[in-house]
Scaffold this motif. Sequence first.
Motif, PDB file in Angstrom:
ATOM      1  N   LEU A 116       0.843  -1.201   0.000  1.00 12.64           N
ATOM      2  CA  LEU A 116       0.000   0.000   0.000  1.00 12.64           C
ATOM      3  C   LEU A 116       0.876   1.247   0.000  1.00 12.64           C
ATOM      4  CD1 LEU A 116      -2.725   1.445   0.260  1.00 12.64           C
ATOM      5  CD2 LEU A 116      -2.560   1.191   2.714  1.00 12.64           C
TER       6      LEU A 116
ATOM      7  N   GLU B 209      -3.187   2.846  -3.593  1.00 13.04           N
ATOM      8  CA  GLU B 209      -4.393   2.028  -3.514  1.00 13.04           C
ATOM      9  C   GLU B 209      -4.971   1.690  -4.883  1.00 13.04           C
ATOM     10  OE1 GLU B 209      -4.113   5.165  -2.523  1.00 13.04           O
ATOM     11  OE2 GLU B 209      -5.607   6.270  -3.681  1.00 13.04           O
ATOM     12  N   SER B 210      -4.312   2.167  -5.969  1.00 13.37           N
ATOM     13  CA  SER B 210      -4.982   2.014  -7.266  1.00 13.37           C
ATOM     14  C   SER B 210      -4.875   0.597  -7.822  1.00 13.37           C
ATOM     15  CB  SER B 210      -4.443   3.032  -8.263  1.00 13.37           C
ATOM     16  OG  SER B 210      -3.093   2.783  -8.479  1.00 13.37           O
ATOM     17  N   VAL B 211      -5.822   0.315  -8.728  1.00 20.71           N
ATOM     18  CA  VAL B 211      -5.957  -1.011  -9.317  1.00 20.71           C
ATOM     19  C   VAL B 211      -5.140  -1.084 -10.602  1.00 20.71           C
ATOM     20  CG1 VAL B 211      -7.632  -2.534 -10.422  1.00 20.71           C
ATOM     21  CG2 VAL B 211      -8.254  -1.289  -8.366  1.00 20.71           C
TER      22      VAL B 211
ATOM     23  N   THR C  83      -8.430 -10.625 -13.439  1.00 21.71           N
ATOM     24  CA  THR C  83      -8.960 -10.253 -12.125  1.00 21.71           C
ATOM     25  C   THR C  83      -8.519  -8.872 -11.656  1.00 21.71           C
ATOM     26  OG1 THR C  83      -7.032 -11.122 -10.979  1.00 21.71           O
ATOM     27  CG2 THR C  83      -8.813 -12.656 -11.393  1.00 21.71           C
ATOM     28  N   TYR C  84      -7.518  -8.292 -12.287  1.00 18.93           N
ATOM     29  CA  TYR C  84      -6.843  -7.068 -11.826  1.00 18.93           C
ATOM     30  C   TYR C  84      -6.056  -7.367 -10.568  1.00 18.93           C
ATOM     31  CZ  TYR C  84      -9.995  -4.794 -15.015  1.00 18.93           C
ATOM     32  OH  TYR C  84     -10.685  -4.454 -16.135  1.00 18.93           O
TER      33      TYR C  84
ATOM     34  N   TYR D  14      -3.195  -3.750  -3.949  1.00 18.66           N
ATOM     35  CA  TYR D  14      -2.480  -4.171  -2.742  1.00 18.66           C
ATOM     36  C   TYR D  14      -3.282  -5.136  -1.869  1.00 18.66           C
ATOM     37  CZ  TYR D  14      -5.263  -1.320   0.402  1.00 18.66           C
ATOM     38  OH  TYR D  14      -6.294  -0.826   1.136  1.00 18.66           O
ATOM     39  N   ASN D  15      -4.598  -5.090  -1.962  1.00 18.37           N
ATOM     40  CA  ASN D  15      -5.408  -5.862  -1.018  1.00 18.37           C
ATOM     41  C   ASN D  15      -6.091  -7.092  -1.612  1.00 18.37           C
ATOM     42  OD1 ASN D  15      -7.123  -4.470  -2.609  1.00 18.37           O
ATOM     43  ND2 ASN D  15      -8.359  -3.599  -0.980  1.00 18.37           N
TER      44      ASN D  15
ATOM     45  N   LEU E 162      -8.051 -13.893  -2.612  1.00 17.19           N
ATOM     46  CA  LEU E 162      -7.530 -15.010  -3.402  1.00 17.19           C
ATOM     47  C   LEU E 162      -7.074 -16.146  -2.489  1.00 17.19           C
ATOM     48  CD1 LEU E 162      -5.461 -13.240  -6.180  1.00 17.19           C
ATOM     49  CD2 LEU E 162      -7.613 -14.469  -6.434  1.00 17.19           C
TER      50      LEU E 162
END
Lengths: 296, 380
Positions: free
Chosen positions: A111, A116-118, A213-214, A217-218, A223
Amino acid sequence: MQLELVLQYLVAGLTYGTIYAVVGVGFNIIYNTTGIINFAQGEFVMLGGMTAVTLHRFVPLPLAIAGAVAVTMAAGALVEATCIRWLEKPSVLRMIIITIGVSILIRELALVSWGESVRALPYFTGNEVSSLTLGGVHVSPQVLWSLATCVLIVVFLWFFFQHTSLGRQMRACAANRDAAALCGIATKNLVTLSFVLSAGIGALAGCVVSPITYTAYNIGTGLAIKGFTVAILGGLGSSMGAVGAGFLVGVLEAFSVSLMPAAYKDAISVAVLLAILFLRPSGLFGSGAAARLKTA
Amino acid sequence: MKTLRLAAAAALLAAAFHAPAAEQEPLKVGALLSVTGPASFLGAPEARTLEMLVEELNQKGGIDGRKIQLVVKDTAGDPAKAVSFAKQLMEEDKVFAIVGPATSGETLAVKPIAEEGKTLLLSCAAAEVIVNPVASHVFKVAPKDGYAAEMIFRRMKKMGIKRIGFLSSNTGFGKAGKDQVEKLAPGHGVEVAVSEVYDKAATDLTAEVTKLKAANVQAILNWSIEPAQAIVIKNARQIGLTIPIFQSHGFANIQYAKAAGAAAEGVMFPASRIVVADSLAEKHPQKAVVASYKKAYESRYKEDVSTFGGHAYDALMILVRAVKEAGPDREKVRVALEGTKGFVGTAGVFNLSAADHNGLALDAFEMLTVRDGKFAVLGE
């Protein structure tokens, strides 16, 4: 239901299945040598995907993936060397708590360094809208890439554990660490190797599924839960089992959507997991005797 | 010990009350924002925006010579943390007002506390229930979700769409949107043939879109704020669905359009104008405000502006305006907030009243689309 739709649901199920399977396989390697579940496995998957996306800005895709796998392997070794290696006869519970702590640490570091971006890697072939049409059924080429990677990983692991000296040593280490050490096997190094190996496989999985799935960080926790479910369902320690169970859960989820509200999708897969564990506590493909040996 | 020190500081201050105005105690503004965690893409740009604005304001001398002190608390998107930080801000930091929370769930948890403690709360979240029923100290600056649904249905009517498939995620945002969509659809002659809820962490939605394909719907409407909203459109196109796709205002973050790549082309959604700041006409009333905020934010943080950072801008600037007008008295500022008229913000033109603590109208939204990987005004 039309045949075409049945097949389309089947493809959806296979897509879910491969994602679950490639993550689930990673759990088995560390379990096979140490008898513990590494709850940071999902973070290895995330780390692989995120590193590859960053590297891909500078180098071509295959190099970026190779680089990401190498970086994540190093991270796996680091985790083992700093958190696991110096423990004298750690209990299973203690090691599980340590891996959970490590997973939180990796997540927070990700993070801080990536934000936080995808993100996602580009599709290996074609793009977001391309699909192959086979008899009225549409399949994204990336699904085929994941499927192929999954098969490749399983074949590699089977060969490694059955037919190489190192693989046999790792299995010996899992069966009884003290006895393996008495036979002259450097058990501590093998535990490190198992972390390196599972980190590498996790990272590879993270790269291949990221266009679908992209990655962010989270994503690790989500998964890991699914991967853990299929690893248990298939029988801990069995890579083939994890793959089989992955497809089973995936296809079940896809067809449950066709009949019921999609909100129940996860409930269905967990219900199946519970039912199978009541009937076969060692999992679908696991051997009861092996499981008893490990806990003894 | 801490209270002792505070008391000592207060005594010193009291002794020094003859000091010149320049040494006035700063005006404390609290911020409850999800800077990390699953809703960090809301809270993080909001916190950055506040830091930037407070620095700018203080450089210009603050509010009538009085500096602003910002106290940011990271709630990580957790309503329980939001509640305890809200109490801390009110009781220990004794803030004048609070900006945030960023999400609807957190705001609803904090609403009664702010009301009871008579601390002004300016929420950046969407759900209509935050200001309906009205709580005297609770305001919100994000447009209502009902208006977003209204805009979408008007567009559908124009396109002759009568039968849709609806997907939403299992979050507060998704649920509130689902309620609004199912309530408003019949009034516009639209039938929601399939309505499915998916998990917020969903990684693939091929089965869900296959179900929509089987139901022969004329369009897809998706309501979520997670990466799943980009996955939906990819999966729909991959299984060969070519029907129009609509999204909620949650899609107004360019990273989702980028993530969906070619599949995002032609997706329609309502959003506030800040995300199309560059293509606004020069004479548009919001042009100056959104252009200057966008320029300041993007040059400082090297990332695209989003509607969410804009909400923090609106909340702080409306508050500052009210404090300038009424002086630093909480009750007077509260009345001044209710009397805010014609305030041009990033989300639209605010006209608040005692009965409307949001103040935005339907025209706060513009229907946008994705063209060549960029947001563009959909037009007629």
